[in-house]
Design a protein around this motif. Structure first.
Motif, PDB file in Angstrom:
ATOM      1  N   GLY A 145      20.362  10.057  25.033  1.00  0.00           N
ATOM      2  CA  GLY A 145      20.838  11.321  24.494  1.00  0.00           C
ATOM      3  C   GLY A 145      19.720  12.168  23.913  1.00  0.00           C
ATOM      4  N   GLU A 146      18.687  11.488  23.348  1.00  0.00           N
ATOM      5  CA  GLU A 146      17.624  12.251  22.694  1.00  0.00           C
ATOM      6  C   GLU A 146      16.481  12.527  23.670  1.00  0.00           C
ATOM      7  N   ALA A 147      15.505  13.274  23.214  1.00  0.00           N
ATOM      8  CA  ALA A 147      14.366  13.653  24.064  1.00  0.00           C
ATOM      9  C   ALA A 147      13.614  12.410  24.536  1.00  0.00           C
ATOM     10  N   ARG A 148      13.514  11.409  23.653  1.00  0.00           N
ATOM     11  CA  ARG A 148      12.793  10.191  23.994  1.00  0.00           C
ATOM     12  C   ARG A 148      13.787   9.045  24.206  1.00  0.00           C
ATOM     13  N   PRO A 149      13.971   8.579  25.451  1.00  0.00           N
ATOM     14  CA  PRO A 149      14.939   7.493  25.659  1.00  0.00           C
ATOM     15  C   PRO A 149      14.487   6.230  24.938  1.00  0.00           C
ATOM     16  N   ARG A 150      15.391   5.613  24.192  1.00  0.00           N
ATOM     17  CA  ARG A 150      15.037   4.411  23.433  1.00  0.00           C
ATOM     18  C   ARG A 150      16.038   3.312  23.740  1.00  0.00           C
ATOM     19  N   LYS A 151      15.548   2.088  23.671  1.00  0.00           N
ATOM     20  CA  LYS A 151      16.423   0.948  23.886  1.00  0.00           C
ATOM     21  C   LYS A 151      16.952   0.500  22.535  1.00  0.00           C
ATOM     22  N   PHE A 152      18.261   0.579  22.375  1.00  0.00           N
ATOM     23  CA  PHE A 152      18.881   0.178  21.111  1.00  0.00           C
ATOM     24  C   PHE A 152      19.417  -1.242  21.224  1.00  0.00           C
ATOM     25  N   TYR A 153      19.126  -2.026  20.199  1.00  0.00           N
ATOM     26  CA  TYR A 153      19.630  -3.411  20.153  1.00  0.00           C
ATOM     27  C   TYR A 153      20.704  -3.516  19.093  1.00  0.00           C
ATOM     28  N   CYS A 154      21.653  -4.439  19.333  1.00  0.00           N
ATOM     29  CA  CYS A 154      22.714  -4.655  18.355  1.00  0.00           C
ATOM     30  C   CYS A 154      23.062  -6.141  18.346  1.00  0.00           C
ATOM     31  N   THR A 155      23.325  -6.683  17.171  1.00  0.00           N
ATOM     32  CA  THR A 155      23.643  -8.103  17.069  1.00  0.00           C
ATOM     33  C   THR A 155      24.991  -8.387  17.722  1.00  0.00           C
ATOM     34  N   SER A 156      25.059  -9.358  18.614  1.00  0.00           N
ATOM     35  CA  SER A 156      26.303  -9.717  19.296  1.00  0.00           C
ATOM     36  C   SER A 156      27.119 -10.658  18.401  1.00  0.00           C
ATOM     37  N   PRO A 157      28.396 -10.908  18.760  1.00  0.00           N
ATOM     38  CA  PRO A 157      29.190 -11.869  17.964  1.00  0.00           C
ATOM     39  C   PRO A 157      28.484 -13.223  17.847  1.00  0.00           C
ATOM     40  N   GLU A 158      27.872 -13.719  18.962  1.00  0.00           N
ATOM     41  CA  GLU A 158      27.108 -14.975  18.884  1.00  0.00           C
ATOM     42  C   GLU A 158      25.957 -14.827  17.894  1.00  0.00           C
ATOM     43  N   GLY A 159      25.353 -13.634  17.900  1.00  0.00           N
ATOM     44  CA  GLY A 159      24.251 -13.368  16.982  1.00  0.00           C
ATOM     45  C   GLY A 159      24.697 -13.450  15.533  1.00  0.00           C
ATOM     46  N   VAL A 160      25.915 -12.928  15.271  1.00  0.00           N
ATOM     47  CA  VAL A 160      26.438 -12.978  13.904  1.00  0.00           C
ATOM     48  C   VAL A 160      26.651 -14.431  13.490  1.00  0.00           C
ATOM     49  N   ASP A 161      27.179 -15.235  14.440  1.00  0.00           N
ATOM     50  CA  ASP A 161      27.351 -16.683  14.183  1.00  0.00           C
ATOM     51  C   ASP A 161      26.027 -17.324  13.807  1.00  0.00           C
ATOM     52  N   LEU A 162      25.008 -17.069  14.645  1.00  0.00           N
ATOM     53  CA  LEU A 162      23.689 -17.633  14.396  1.00  0.00           C
ATOM     54  C   LEU A 162      23.176 -17.176  13.036  1.00  0.00           C
ATOM     55  N   LEU A 163      23.379 -15.882  12.748  1.00  0.00           N
ATOM     56  CA  LEU A 163      22.911 -15.325  11.479  1.00  0.00           C
ATOM     57  C   LEU A 163      23.529 -16.068  10.303  1.00  0.00           C
ATOM     58  N   GLN A 164      24.859 -16.305  10.396  1.00  0.00           N
ATOM     59  CA  GLN A 164      25.519 -16.994   9.282  1.00  0.00           C
ATOM     60  C   GLN A 164      24.936 -18.392   9.075  1.00  0.00           C
ATOM     61  N   ASN A 165      24.669 -19.076  10.229  1.00  0.00           N
ATOM     62  CA  ASN A 165      24.061 -20.408  10.131  1.00  0.00           C
ATOM     63  C   ASN A 165      22.689 -20.347   9.477  1.00  0.00           C
ATOM     64  N   LEU A 166      21.906 -19.354   9.888  1.00  0.00           N
ATOM     65  CA  LEU A 166      20.557 -19.226   9.345  1.00  0.00           C
ATOM     66  C   LEU A 166      20.598 -18.940   7.845  1.00  0.00           C
ATOM     67  N   VAL A 167      21.527 -18.040   7.456  1.00  0.00           N
ATOM     68  CA  VAL A 167      21.623 -17.676   6.036  1.00  0.00           C
ATOM     69  C   VAL A 167      22.023 -18.893   5.210  1.00  0.00           C
ATOM     70  N   THR A 168      23.015 -19.669   5.718  1.00  0.00           N
ATOM     71  CA  THR A 168      23.431 -20.882   5.009  1.00  0.00           C
ATOM     72  C   THR A 168      22.246 -21.824   4.831  1.00  0.00           C
ATOM     73  N   GLU A 169      21.517 -22.020   5.942  1.00  0.00           N
ATOM     74  CA  GLU A 169      20.364 -22.917   5.894  1.00  0.00           C
ATOM     75  C   GLU A 169      19.344 -22.423   4.873  1.00  0.00           C
ATOM     76  N   TRP A 170      19.135 -21.108   4.890  1.00  0.00           N
ATOM     77  CA  TRP A 170      18.141 -20.538   3.980  1.00  0.00           C
ATOM     78  C   TRP A 170      18.548 -20.754   2.527  1.00  0.00           C
ATOM     79  N   SER A 171      19.845 -20.541   2.226  1.00  0.00           N
ATOM     80  CA  SER A 171      20.248 -20.693   0.821  1.00  0.00           C
ATOM     81  C   SER A 171      20.212 -22.164   0.426  1.00  0.00           C
ATOM     82  N   ASN A 172      20.516 -23.078   1.400  1.00  0.00           N
ATOM     83  CA  ASN A 172      20.350 -24.509   1.104  1.00  0.00           C
ATOM     84  C   ASN A 172      18.903 -24.808   0.730  1.00  0.00           C
TER      85      ASN A 172
END
Lengths: 322, 114
Positions: B70-97
């Motif tokens: 849409g903009e003058a400079r085409p850019r590749k946008f990334y977004c966290t997938s549902p699997e990514g959210v799962d992984l994120l939750q696991n990582l956060v739990t591990e980190w707080s442990n």
């Protein structure tokens, strides 16, 4: 000028990527570099310098491309390194040795001079070493890049048994019995005859070797027996024992080779009756002689190396307390 | 002296980039913008590690991407997938442990010395 730097960088990075990634990565990189350059220009940098700085930060395009394509940046990585090393060590012993021995034997059989034999053997050993190292490594480089399994996973069952001490009683008894049998066979051959041809007994070894050559051989046998006892008493290989072992092996092989070379080892009557009478040519006899010489040398060399290897293991596994 | 610490510090930081990227990309973002955001949040990242990492996470299915033309400079946008959210939750739990464990460790040492 400025545009070409980015273009050149992207081209260099993209060219080694798989076809299906190229267009996508190219476009993404172009946007990333432009964004970063703009960011630096907004912060007050000169345009040319900003672009240079951004590209410098991204680093070698080949490394970036390898990272994008998940390609290893090493020849043989940790997954295969040990397997590669073990196999290479093993093959570098076996292949050059077999190739060298084979060529030396073949050259001797065709009656080549000693200079030719040595030259050819060294040349073949060197080329065998180079080829072995090269081809084994090539195979592992391919394995590394295809991610194949070597099927060698380590388990506790692979742990090596502790070296049995060199001084085992069984070893001593076996050595002494063998030496006794050898001495007995020599005496038997002299006075009764080992070969038994058409109802008649014949000596295999040349009877003219008695008394002096045989005395030397018996002295060697006695020395071997003393050596076996010394090894048993000492309980392990020492420098002196390894040197003694080497000397004994050298003396033994010299004894055999000298007599073979002079054609005096075998009894002439035995050769007449067994080989020449049954139509074996003199040429074939010479070949048999060469083979015999190689077998004797091979045994001596192996025995010598074995002694030094065992000494090295003793040295490696326990502190030396001389 | 602190140069000698660098490899250890890098080792410790290595996994945190994935965690931070998955967290930030729950709102879609593009490479350079994400790099800026990460730096702002205190995650030092090199461009040449982050961009290939995004690709890898996409290939593993933890991120999805879309070209914004849409903009003058085409850019590749990334977004966290549902699997990514799962992984994120696991990582956060591990980190707080890990944080709890490290805190406990520090307490033990302080208790022992004082």
């Amino acid at each position: 000028m400025n545009a070409t730097l980015t273009t050149r960088y992207i081209a260099a990075a993209v060219t080694s990527l798989p076809q299906h990634m190229q267009a996508d990565v190219e476009q993404e990189l172009r946007a990333l570099i432009a964004d970063a350059t703009d960011g630096r220009i907004d912060a007050g940098e000169d345009q040319g310098l900003a672009e240079r700085a951004v590209l410098t930060e991204l680093g070698d395009p080949a490394i970036l491309a390898a990272s994008y394509a998940d390609r290893p940046l090493h020849l043989v990585g940790p997954k295969y390194y040990l397997t590669w090393l073990r196999l290479l060590k093993l093959l570098l012993i076996i292949i050059p040795l077999c190739a060298g021995l084979g060529v030396a034997l073949a050259q001797s059989l065709t009656g080549a001079g000693i200079g030719v034999i040595i030259g050819e053997t060294i040349a073949v050993i060197i080329s065998a070493i180079v080829h072995t190292a090269f081809w084994v490594t090539v195979v592992f480089v391919i394995l590394e890049r295809t991610g194949a399994e070597t099927g060698t996973t380590w388990s506790v069952d692979d742990l090596p048994e502790p070296e049995t001490p060199a001084s085992s009683r069984v070893g001593l008894i076996a050595s002494l019995v063998l030496l006794g049998v050898a001495a007995g066979a020599l005496l038997w051959d002299r006075f009764i005859g080992l070969a038994w041809i058409t109802g008649e007994r014949l000596s295999v070894l040349n009877p003219d070797l008695w008394p002096w050559w045989m005395a030397a051989l018996f002295a060697l046998i006695a020395a071997e027996a003393l050596f076996a006892i010394a090894l048993f008493v000492r309980g392990r290989w020492t420098m002196r024992l390894a040197v003694g072992n080497t000397m004994l092996a050298t003396l033994f092989v010299s004894w055999v080779l000298t007599l073979l070379g002079r054609g005096q080892l075998m009894s002439p009557e035995f050769i007449d009756r067994v080989f020449l009478a049954s139509g074996v040519e003199a040429d074939t006899l010479r070949i048999l002689g060469v083979v015999l010489a190689f077998v004797a040398s091979g045994i001596a060399v192996w025995d010598t190396i074995d002694g030094w290897v065992r000494l090295g293991k003793t040295r490696g596994s326990e502190p030396v307390s001389e | 002296m602190s140069e000698n610490y660098d490899p250890h510090l890098q080792e410790l930081r290595r996994g945190t980039i994935v965690l931070a990227a998955l967290q930030l990309l729950q709102t879609p973002g593009y490479g350079y913008g994400l790099l800026q955001d990460l730096e702002q949040q205190g995650f030092q990242t090199d461009a040449n590690t982050l961009y290939p990492l995004l690709r890898r996470l996409e290939k593993q299915g933890y991120l999805v991407s879309e070209w914004n033309t849409g903009e003058a400079r085409p850019r590749k946008f990334y977004c966290t997938s549902p699997e990514g959210v799962d992984l994120l939750q696991n990582l956060v739990t591990e980190w707080s442990n890990l944080t709890t464990s490290i805190t406990n460790l520090t307490h033990i040492i302080e208790g022992g010395t004082s």
